[in-house]
Design an enzyme around this catalytic site. Structure first.
Site, PDB file in Angstrom:
ATOM      1  N   LYS A  81       0.840  -1.198   0.000  1.00  0.00           N
ATOM      2  CA  LYS A  81       0.000   0.000   0.000  1.00  0.00           C
ATOM      3  C   LYS A  81       0.881   1.257   0.000  1.00  0.00           C
ATOM      4  CE  LYS A  81      -3.865   1.916   2.726  1.00  0.00           C
ATOM      5  NZ  LYS A  81      -4.731   1.649   3.905  1.00  0.00           N
ATOM      6  N   SER A 156      -9.422   2.564   3.398  1.00  0.00           N
ATOM      7  CA  SER A 156      -8.478   3.201   2.500  1.00  0.00           C
ATOM      8  C   SER A 156      -7.657   2.226   1.652  1.00  0.00           C
ATOM      9  CB  SER A 156      -7.511   4.097   3.299  1.00  0.00           C
ATOM     10  OG  SER A 156      -6.727   3.359   4.209  1.00  0.00           O
ATOM     11  N   SER A 180      -9.853   0.376   7.544  1.00  0.00           N
ATOM     12  CA  SER A 180      -9.276   0.409   6.200  1.00  0.00           C
ATOM     13  C   SER A 180      -8.816  -0.927   5.653  1.00  0.00           C
ATOM     14  CB  SER A 180      -8.099   1.392   6.170  1.00  0.00           C
ATOM     15  OG  SER A 180      -8.559   2.707   6.324  1.00  0.00           O
TER      16      SER A 180
END
Length: 469
Positions: A81, A156, A180
């Site tokens: 990520k 996210s 997230s």
């Protein structure tokens, strides 16, 4: 806002990855049926095949790999990520407020991830600084849900979830400071385990904050992948203050007492599809022999406002210290959600000590709710996956924040308390064919119980596969 016609996108094909999950692919590599280099090339081709999902931030050319790499997931492709440093790649945090600099070294979690043997093929997209539950931007293409490209992939860790759900890679790095990992897992029909605080190596971004919200992990398509990843990661770092998990390989014979909650602790009522997903899961758990009963969670009525204020404090701190990201950082170029959070915090910053004190006390209400119970079942989200644009950062802040609070009504409690929590696909889908997730949460250190229960649910009602749609 126009809802796009449904388009489903996936990359499953007859190549070296096939329909393997991460465990199955690693076994194929160990048996010599496929090589790590072949798998990396095919995964890179799959990433290209689903480029319309806009889920990759920084691609890496497939490495030339030989044999002999160790780790439970040796040869398994993945992505990191883009809020986490990977040496040699820029870290952009999903923000247009600065020009990302190339990281000189791996973040501690990346070293833990690499210890499992995975091959990193790039970085995934996230909303600015991970604040939003959808991976959307003011002036860039959104990450799209592979089940329905007109809908959100969640946030996210939306880029990670979109790629795993679409079959580009079997698992991908995610992290969770308010949902997230679990939110995009629910949106994209995946398994998303948020471990106990301290289970993984400490997250660089939150370890020094007054309430440490963020923990790293992965999103996967199968329970056994999440279980195998946790066991492999534990071999790199084991917190002696928590009970070891080890490798969980299936359901337990133990019968549990499970509480369930339909409407959120702060009073948000979930929609009908979500409600049905939870009640269906209640019936399945009872059919498996568990005792399942309603439960209440009497958290402080100010919890939602306090969490929002704390989130605003994080945006304020990022705006104040942004030059650590890049010399050209300009807080005025942060997106509408980040700016709104910061501006609201400036109005109420004097209340920060009380906010922190009340958030820390949430663990007392949580412990009281779980007294006599092994786990709690709730929705992941109060609403099913919205169309793109509904939660976009260019929506006026007062409207946007109200929509977010009506949507993200369950997951933040586990971040504040530090407890483990696992999102699973339910047997339900929306009228548009989108997955609906359910959430199992437990006491600190109870990952084994969560995974055993998830194994049983997966066996009883196998998860839908996007390639069968």
């Amino acid at each position: 806002m126009t809802i796009e016609k449904r388009t489903t996108v996936h990359a499953f094909r007859d190549d070296s990855l096939g329909e393997h999950d991460a465990v199955g692919l690693a076994e194929a590599v160990r048996r010599g049926e496929v090589s790590p280099a072949e798998v990396a090339r095919d995964a890179a081709a799959r990433l290209g095949a689903v480029a319309e999902l806009h889920a990759v931030q920084v691609p890496l050319d497939p490495p030339a790999l030989g044999g002999g790499a160790g780790g439970a997931f040796a040869g398994v492709p993945t992505l990191v990520k883009d809020n986490t440093d990977y040496a040699g790649l820029p870290t952009g945090h999903g923000s247009a407020a600065f020009t990302p600099r190339t990281a000189r070294r791996h973040a501690p979690f990346v070293r833990q991830l690499l210890s499992t043997g995975v091959t990193v093929l790039g970085k995934t997209r996230l909303p600015e600084f991970g604040f939003s539950p959808t991976t959307e931007y003011e002036s860039a293409d959104p990450a799209r849900n592979p089940w329905h490209t007109g809908h959100s992939a969640g946030g996210s860790s939306g880029g990670a979830a979109a790629l795993v759900a679409a079959g580009a890679v079997p698992l991908a790095h995610a992290n969770d400071g308010g949902g997230s990992i679990r939110i995009p897992a629910a949106c994209c029909g995946l398994v998303g385990l948020k471990p106990t605080r301290g289970r993984m190596v400490p997250n660089d971004q939150s370890r020094h904050l007054p309430v440490d919200l963020v923990v790293d992990g992965v999103v996967t398509r199968t329970v056994r992948d999440s279980a195998a990843f946790l066991a492999a990661a534990e071999r790199h770092h084991r917190n002696p203050k928590l009970p070891p998990v080890g490798l969980v390989e299936g359901p337990s014979d133990r019968r549990l007492r499970i509480g369930y909650l339909l409407d959120s602790p702060n009073g948000v009522r979930c929609d009908d599809d979500t409600r049905a997903a939870v009640t269906d899961t209640v019936a399945t758990l009872r059919g498996l022999g568990h005792t399942v009963e309603p439960v209440t969670m009497d958290i402080d009525p100010r919890f939602t406002e306090d969490f929002l204020t704390y989130w605003g404090m994080l945006s304020f701190l990022l705006g104040a210290t942004g030059r650590t990201f890049g010399a050209d950082f300009d807080r005025h170029r942060m997106d509408g959600l980040s700016r709104g959070l910061r501006e609201e915090y400036v109005k109420r910053w004097r209340g920060t000590p009380g906010v922190v004190r009340r958030l820390r006390r949430t663990k007392l209400a949580y412990a009281a709710a779980l007294r006599g119970l092994d786990l709690v079942l709730t929705p992941v989200l109060a609403r099913t996956t919205p169309p793109l644009g509904h939660l976009a950062p260019d929506v006026p802040y007062p409207v946007l924040v109200e929509r977010i609070l009506e949507y993200v009504a369950y997951t933040p409690v586990d971040n504040v308390v530090g407890t483990p929590s696992l999102s699973l696909p339910s047997s339900r889908t929306t009228a548009d064919g989108l997955p609906v997730g359910v959430l199992l949460s437990g006491r600190p250190g109870s990952e084994r119980t969560l995974l055993e229960t998830a194994f049983a649910l997966e066996a009883e009602r196998p998860f839908r596969r996007i390639q069968d749609v």
